[in-house]
Design a protein around this motif. Structure first.
Motif, short mmCIF file in Angstrom:
data_model
loop_
_atom_site.label_atom_id
_atom_site.label_comp_id
_atom_site.label_asym_id
_atom_site.label_seq_id
_atom_site.Cartn_x
_atom_site.Cartn_y
_atom_site.Cartn_z
N GLU A 68 0.83 -1.21 0.00
CA GLU A 68 0.00 0.00 0.00
C GLU A 68 0.86 1.25 0.00
O GLU A 68 0.52 2.26 -0.63
CB GLU A 68 -0.91 -0.01 1.22
N SER A 69 2.00 1.22 0.69
CA SER A 69 2.83 2.41 0.79
C SER A 69 3.36 2.85 -0.57
O SER A 69 3.57 4.04 -0.80
CB SER A 69 4.00 2.17 1.76
N LEU A 128 0.57 4.83 -2.19
CA LEU A 128 0.40 6.08 -1.46
C LEU A 128 1.51 7.07 -1.81
O LEU A 128 1.26 8.27 -1.92
CB LEU A 128 0.41 5.81 0.05
N ARG A 180 1.44 11.17 -3.60
CA ARG A 180 1.86 12.28 -2.74
C ARG A 180 1.61 13.62 -3.40
O ARG A 180 2.02 13.85 -4.53
CB ARG A 180 3.33 12.13 -2.37
N HIS A 195 -3.56 7.47 6.21
CA HIS A 195 -4.04 7.37 4.84
C HIS A 195 -4.50 5.93 4.59
O HIS A 195 -3.78 4.98 4.89
CB HIS A 195 -2.94 7.75 3.85
N LEU A 252 -6.61 3.28 1.73
CA LEU A 252 -7.21 3.00 0.43
C LEU A 252 -8.26 1.91 0.57
O LEU A 252 -8.07 0.95 1.32
CB LEU A 252 -6.15 2.56 -0.57
N TYR A 289 -10.15 6.93 -1.29
CA TYR A 289 -9.01 7.37 -0.48
C TYR A 289 -9.55 8.12 0.74
O TYR A 289 -10.38 9.02 0.60
CB TYR A 289 -8.14 8.30 -1.32
N ARG A 321 -8.34 10.16 4.33
CA ARG A 321 -7.28 10.71 5.18
C ARG A 321 -7.90 11.09 6.51
O ARG A 321 -8.85 11.86 6.58
CB ARG A 321 -6.65 11.96 4.54
#
Length: 218
Positions: free
Chosen positions: A33-34, A37, A41, A65, A67, A85, A87
Motif C-alpha cells: 500500500e505504501s 500512497l 503524494r 491514509h 485506500l 481514499y 485521510r
C-alpha cells in the motif's frame, strides 16, 4: 451492513467484467500500500504543513491514509487503478481536550500509468477559496480564468495546456495531476459512498485523452 456488502459485491462484479482485480482494501490485496500512497503524494491527499503559529491553532498529530475499493487492470493499453481514499487526522492534543481521530476527508480517485516521466503538472478548478500556494498563468485566458495551474516547468506546461484548452473546457472542470509516470484525477466523496461505477469509464476516457496528448505512446 447489507448495503455495504451489496456495494462490495457490485463493485467486485464490475471489476470482474473488465478483467480487473478488486480488493476491499489495498492491504487485503497483498500489495504494498505504501508504494501506491507514495505515487499519490501531493494535494489534496497530503496538504501543505501548517506553520507552528498558523491560524487557527496547531493540532499536533499525524495523518492516516487508507485506500479501499481498489480496482486494478488494463484500460486502453495502460495500467489503471480506481479507488477510494480516506485521510484521517489523529489528534494527540489540540489544547481543548480533544484526542483521537477526527476530521476525516474522503475522495474517489483514478490513476493511469504513463509510458515516460514528464514534469510535474497539477490543474485544479478555481473556487472562491484560494490555493495553499500560488500557481502560474499560461497565457490563455480561457484556461487561466477557470483553473489553477501548478508545475515545475511553466514553459512546458503553458504549451501543453494551450494545446489542451478545448479538452479542458469540454464538460465539467475537474482536478488532475501528472507526477512522474502517473496521471491522476480525484473528486470529493461522502464517507463510505463507494465508487460511482457509472462514471468510471468516462473518467478513465478523459485521463486517457489527456495522457495521449501530453505523453504520446513510445
Amino acid at each position: 451492513m447489507d448495503g455495504f456488502g451489496r456495494r462490495l459485491r457490485t463493485t467486485r462484479t464490475f471489476a470482474a467484467e473488465r478483467g480487473w482485480t478488486f480488493a476491499a482494501s489495498d492491504r487485503a490485496s497483498g500489495r504494498d500500500e505504501s508504494a501506491l500512497l507514495e505515487r499519490l503524494r501531493g494535494e489534496p491527499f497530503h496538504p501543505p504543513e501548517r506553520p507552528p503559529d498558523g491560524f487557527p491553532y496547531p493540532v499536533p498529530g499525524r495523518h492516516r491514509h487508507r485506500l479501499s475499493d481498489v480496482m486494478r487492470g488494463a484500460y486502453r493499453d495502460r495500467s489503471a487503478v480506481v479507488f477510494a481514499y480516506t485521510r484521517e487526522q489523529e489528534i494527540l492534543d489540540d489544547g481543548f481536550g480533544r484526542r483521537g481521530r477526527e476530521n476525516s476527508y474522503h475522495w474517489i480517485a483514478a490513476l493511469l500509468d504513463l509510458p515516460a516521466p514528464v514534469p510535474r503538472l497539477q490543474v485544479t478548478p478555481r473556487t472562491p477559496v484560494p490555493p495553499a500556494r500560488p500557481g502560474v498563468t499560461i497565457g490563455d485566458p480561457r484556461v487561466d480564468e477557470r483553473f489553477h495551474v501548478h508545475t515545475d516547468d511553466p514553459a512546458w506546461a503553458g504549451g501543453a495546456l494551450r494545446d489542451l484548452a478545448t479538452v479542458l473546457l469540454d464538460g465539467p472542470a475537474r482536478a488532475w495531476r501528472i507526477s512522474g509516470t502517473s496521471i491522476l484525477t480525484w473528486t470529493w466523496a461522502r464517507p463510505a459512498s463507494g465508487i460511482p461505477l457509472d462514471q468510471v469509464d468516462a473518467t478513465l476516457d478523459r485521463l486517457s485523452t489527456l495522457a495521449g496528448r501530453l505523453v504520446p505512446p513510445a
